[in-house]
Each structure stands twice: as structure tokens, then as C-alpha cells.
Motif scaffolding. Structure first.
Motif, PDB file in Angstrom:
ATOM      1  N   PHE A   1       0.844  -1.200   0.000  1.00  0.00           N
ATOM      2  CA  PHE A   1       0.000   0.000   0.000  1.00  0.00           C
ATOM      3  C   PHE A   1       0.877   1.247   0.000  1.00  0.00           C
ATOM      4  N   ASP A   2       1.903   1.255   0.836  1.00  0.00           N
ATOM      5  CA  ASP A   2       2.796   2.415   0.907  1.00  0.00           C
ATOM      6  C   ASP A   2       3.559   2.613  -0.398  1.00  0.00           C
ATOM      7  N   CYS A   3       3.938   1.502  -1.071  1.00  0.00           N
ATOM      8  CA  CYS A   3       4.623   1.621  -2.370  1.00  0.00           C
ATOM      9  C   CYS A   3       3.735   2.350  -3.370  1.00  0.00           C
TER      10      CYS A   3
ATOM     11  N   GLY B   1       2.083   7.368  -6.335  1.00  0.00           N
ATOM     12  CA  GLY B   1       1.024   8.328  -6.639  1.00  0.00           C
ATOM     13  C   GLY B   1       1.425   9.742  -6.272  1.00  0.00           C
ATOM     14  N   GLN B   2       2.002   9.893  -5.089  1.00  0.00           N
ATOM     15  CA  GLN B   2       2.452  11.214  -4.650  1.00  0.00           C
ATOM     16  C   GLN B   2       3.565  11.742  -5.552  1.00  0.00           C
TER      17      GLN B   2
ATOM     18  N   ARG C   1      -1.211  -2.380  -3.631  1.00  0.00           N
ATOM     19  CA  ARG C   1      -0.454  -1.284  -4.265  1.00  0.00           C
ATOM     20  C   ARG C   1      -1.388  -0.332  -4.987  1.00  0.00           C
ATOM     21  N   LEU C   2      -2.330  -0.897  -5.732  1.00  0.00           N
ATOM     22  CA  LEU C   2      -3.296  -0.053  -6.447  1.00  0.00           C
ATOM     23  C   LEU C   2      -4.119   0.770  -5.466  1.00  0.00           C
ATOM     24  N   ASP C   3      -4.518   0.180  -4.350  1.00  0.00           N
ATOM     25  CA  ASP C   3      -5.277   0.926  -3.341  1.00  0.00           C
ATOM     26  C   ASP C   3      -4.472   2.120  -2.827  1.00  0.00           C
ATOM     27  N   GLY C   4      -3.199   1.896  -2.543  1.00  0.00           N
ATOM     28  CA  GLY C   4      -2.356   2.987  -2.070  1.00  0.00           C
ATOM     29  C   GLY C   4      -2.182   4.064  -3.124  1.00  0.00           C
ATOM     30  N   PHE C   5      -2.027   3.630  -4.383  1.00  0.00           N
ATOM     31  CA  PHE C   5      -1.872   4.559  -5.505  1.00  0.00           C
ATOM     32  C   PHE C   5      -3.121   5.428  -5.653  1.00  0.00           C
ATOM     33  N   GLU C   6      -4.279   4.784  -5.635  1.00  0.00           N
ATOM     34  CA  GLU C   6      -5.531   5.531  -5.770  1.00  0.00           C
ATOM     35  C   GLU C   6      -5.750   6.473  -4.592  1.00  0.00           C
TER      36      GLU C   6
END
Length: 335
Positions: free
Chosen positions: A167-169, A174-175, A201-206
Motif C-alpha cells: 500500500f505504501d509503495c 502516486g504522490q 499497491r493499487l489501493d495505495g496509488f488511488e
């Protein structure tokens, strides 16, 4: 008959002038003896041409098992190949043998594999991810053997965990893309129905894009294994729906490189027309004409740490229940 083919631990003990138990501890890399004793045992084994019975050692008899089982999502994954390499090298150095299985991203298949492995009474088990069936968790707890969960970090492991936050990745990438001025971002991935870890990962990106005021514009998730062609085809499909995207984040570096190939074939300038970002830090990403924007994952180090944590537990040595292995975002030149 050739004596070198029949030497056993009794023979070594007689030649070295020590007990059979001492011979066993020396050959397994144990402790509780002097360097002089170790030298005598190894010299006797060399002289007699002793070949250890790895099958007997792995499956028990009068010794503790030296077999360690590891289940990975896919045997074809380049990153998990590096994890396996790290595990295998460390276990071999520490006197243990690795047995490998694959779950194909299905927790039910992992449970079947664990059931078989536990029946062989291994020294320990290494599993990928932190999501398991209740049956798997119950079997592992009843077996009372060391268990290490790798890759996706969990703060409540079955026993021990070595890894990082996917998630952090995703959030970090994203940031990063928002700081680069990207405002209409898409995603191309694979294994959408079963790969829980890439979904994190996608959740963190979104989450990062939404927090920055520019939610994910579009995504294309293929029900297939990730790979170069899937990245090529996935980007083609995504841009056919959303031609105005200014950046795309890919499931992994293989798919991102496939996306770069599509851009090259269609005359899309990277990063001027479209930013491309991957994940994983595969070696090919560092030798492209333009260095890929990605997240480097220390896969071999994760495997090494997992093996060492498991063996430390077996030997009663102090260690950590949770080991965080940091990843690193590489800005690159493609986003």
C-alpha cells in the motif's frame, strides 16, 4: 566394493574419535564443540568420502528435520525467483534444504500445499503474503514449527514476518507522479481477481491520487499473468478508451516495459506525451535507453532475512518477529 560409497557417521565418529552425536552436530552446522573437534570430523568425512543422506536428514529418522518448505505465488515470477535465491543460499549456508511449491495466487491451493508439507514434519515453512485460509493457519499453529510470512508486511503474523507495505509503495508512487505535474493518471495491471498484494499497491496509488485532488482516471486490469505483452496490450486498450491520459502506473516493470514498447511503436513520446512508471526494480529497467521510473524491491535480501529468521528461531537465538525491509523509489526518466 568401493569403501567411499559406504561411509557413514559411525565410521566418521570412529576415525575422528568422537561420538556419533557430535558428528551429526558438526555436519549439520550446529554448535557445542570446539574448532579442533570440528576439524577432526570434517577431515574424517573428507578422507572417507562421506556423502550425507539428505533424504534421511530432511525427513527425520533420529535427527531433527533439515527440510524447509516455501510456497510462492508463481514459479515464473522474476521477483520471487530472487526471493527464492536469497532463501536457498542462506538455508544452504546454515545446513538446511529448501522445498518449493506454488499457490498460483490461490489461498486454497496454498492450504493443500501446507497440508502435504506439514505431514512431512519439516523444520519450518516460509509463505508469501499474509492472507491464508483458516485451515492453513490452524495447521501451522498446531504444528508448532517456525513460520515466516514474506513480501506483504503484516503486524500480526502467524509467527514471523519479513517484508514491506505494498500500500505504501503505491501511495509513494502516486504522490511522486502528482509532484511531477501529472493530473490524469491511469493504471494497467493483471491478475485482478486473485492477486491481493498488487491490489494493495493499487489501493495505495488511488488513495494518493484522490488525496491530491486528482482521482485515478482509468484502469485496465487483465485476468492474466503479468508480462511484457500484457503491458503492451493493456496500454493499447487503456488509451483506446482514455487517449488523454498523461501518465500510467503499471503492475510491475515487465508490464511497464511492454507499455514503453507500445509507446515506441505508436510514436508516443515518453515522458513528454505520457509518463510511464513501473514497480519491482527488475534489472532490465536499469539498462533501457531511459531509466524506468519504478520502485526497487530488495527481493534477495527479503529471502535471506526470512531464512535467517527461521533458522534463528530453530536454534533458540534472539531475533525479531517482524522485519521491515525498505523499498526505494527510483525517479528514473520515464515519468
Amino acid at each position: 566394493m568401493d569403501r567411499r560409497n559406504k561411509a557413514n557417521m559411525d565410521d566418521i565418529a570412529r576415525v575422528a574419535g568422537v561420538s556419533k552425536m557430535t558428528v551429526s552436530r558438526v555436519l549439520r552446522g550446529g554448535s557445542g564443540f570446539s574448532e579442533e573437534t570440528r576439524g577432526k570430523v570434517l577431515a574424517a568425512a573428507e578422507t572417507l568420502g562421506y556423502v550425507p543422506n539428505r533424504l534421511a536428514a530432511a525427513f527425520g529418522s533420529d535427527q531433527a528435520s533439515t527440510l524447509v518448505g516455501m510456497c510462492v505465488p508463481r514459479l515464473s515470477s522474476s521477483l520471487f525467483g530472487q526471493v527464492l535465491d536469497g532463501v536457498d543460499r542462506a538455508l544452504s549456508r546454515l545446513g538446511y534444504q529448501l522445498m518449493i511449491g506454488a499457490s498460483n495466487h490461490a489461498v486454497e491451493q496454498e492450504e493443500d500445499w501446507v497440508r502435504q508439507v506439514v505431514s512431512w514434519r519439516p523444520a519450518g515453512v516460509i509463505l508469501s503474503g499474509s492472507l491464508h485460509t483458516p485451515g492453513t493457519v490452524e495447521m501451522l499453529r498446531q504444528s508448532a514449527m517456525p513460520v515466516v510470512e514474506v513480501w506483504e508486511l503484516t503486524t500480526s503474523p502467524v509467527d514471523m514476518a519479513v517484508g514491506f507495505s505494498h500500500f505504501d509503495c503505491g501511495m509513494e508512487m502516486g504522490q511522486f507522479l502528482l509532484r511531477r505535474g501529472r493530473r490524469k493518471v491511469g493504471y494497467v495491471g493483471a491478475l485482478g481477481l486473485s492477486d491481493v498484494i498488487s491490489s494493495a499497491r493499487l489501493d495505495g496509488f488511488e488513495a494518493a491520487l484522490s488525496a491530491g485532488g486528482h482521482p485515478l482516471a482509468a484502469k485496465e486490469i487483465l485476468i492474466d499473468n503479468p508480462g511484457f505483452y500484457r503491458g503492451f496490450y493493456g496500454l493499447e486498450t487503456l488509451l483506446a478508451r482514455e487517449p488523454d491520459l498523461d501518465a500510467v502506473y503499471f503492475h510491475n516493470d515487465e508490464m511497464a516495459i511492454g507499455g514503453l514498447a507500445y509507446c515506441e511503436a505508436r510514436g508516443i513520446r515518453v515522458p513528454e506525451d505520457l509518463g510511464i512508471a513501473g514497480w519491482g526494480g527488475m534489472e532490465a529497467a536499469s539498462v533501457l535507453p531511459r531509466r524506468l521510473t519504478t520502485t526497487v524491491v530488495p527481493a534477495t535480501a527479503i529471502g535471506k532475512s526470512a531464512a535467517e529468521a527461521l533458522v534463528a528461531r530453530l536454534r533458540g537465538e534472539p531475533g525479531q518477529d517482524i522485519t521491515v525491509v525498505p523499498t526505494r523509489l527510483v525517479p528514473g526518466e520515464t515519468a
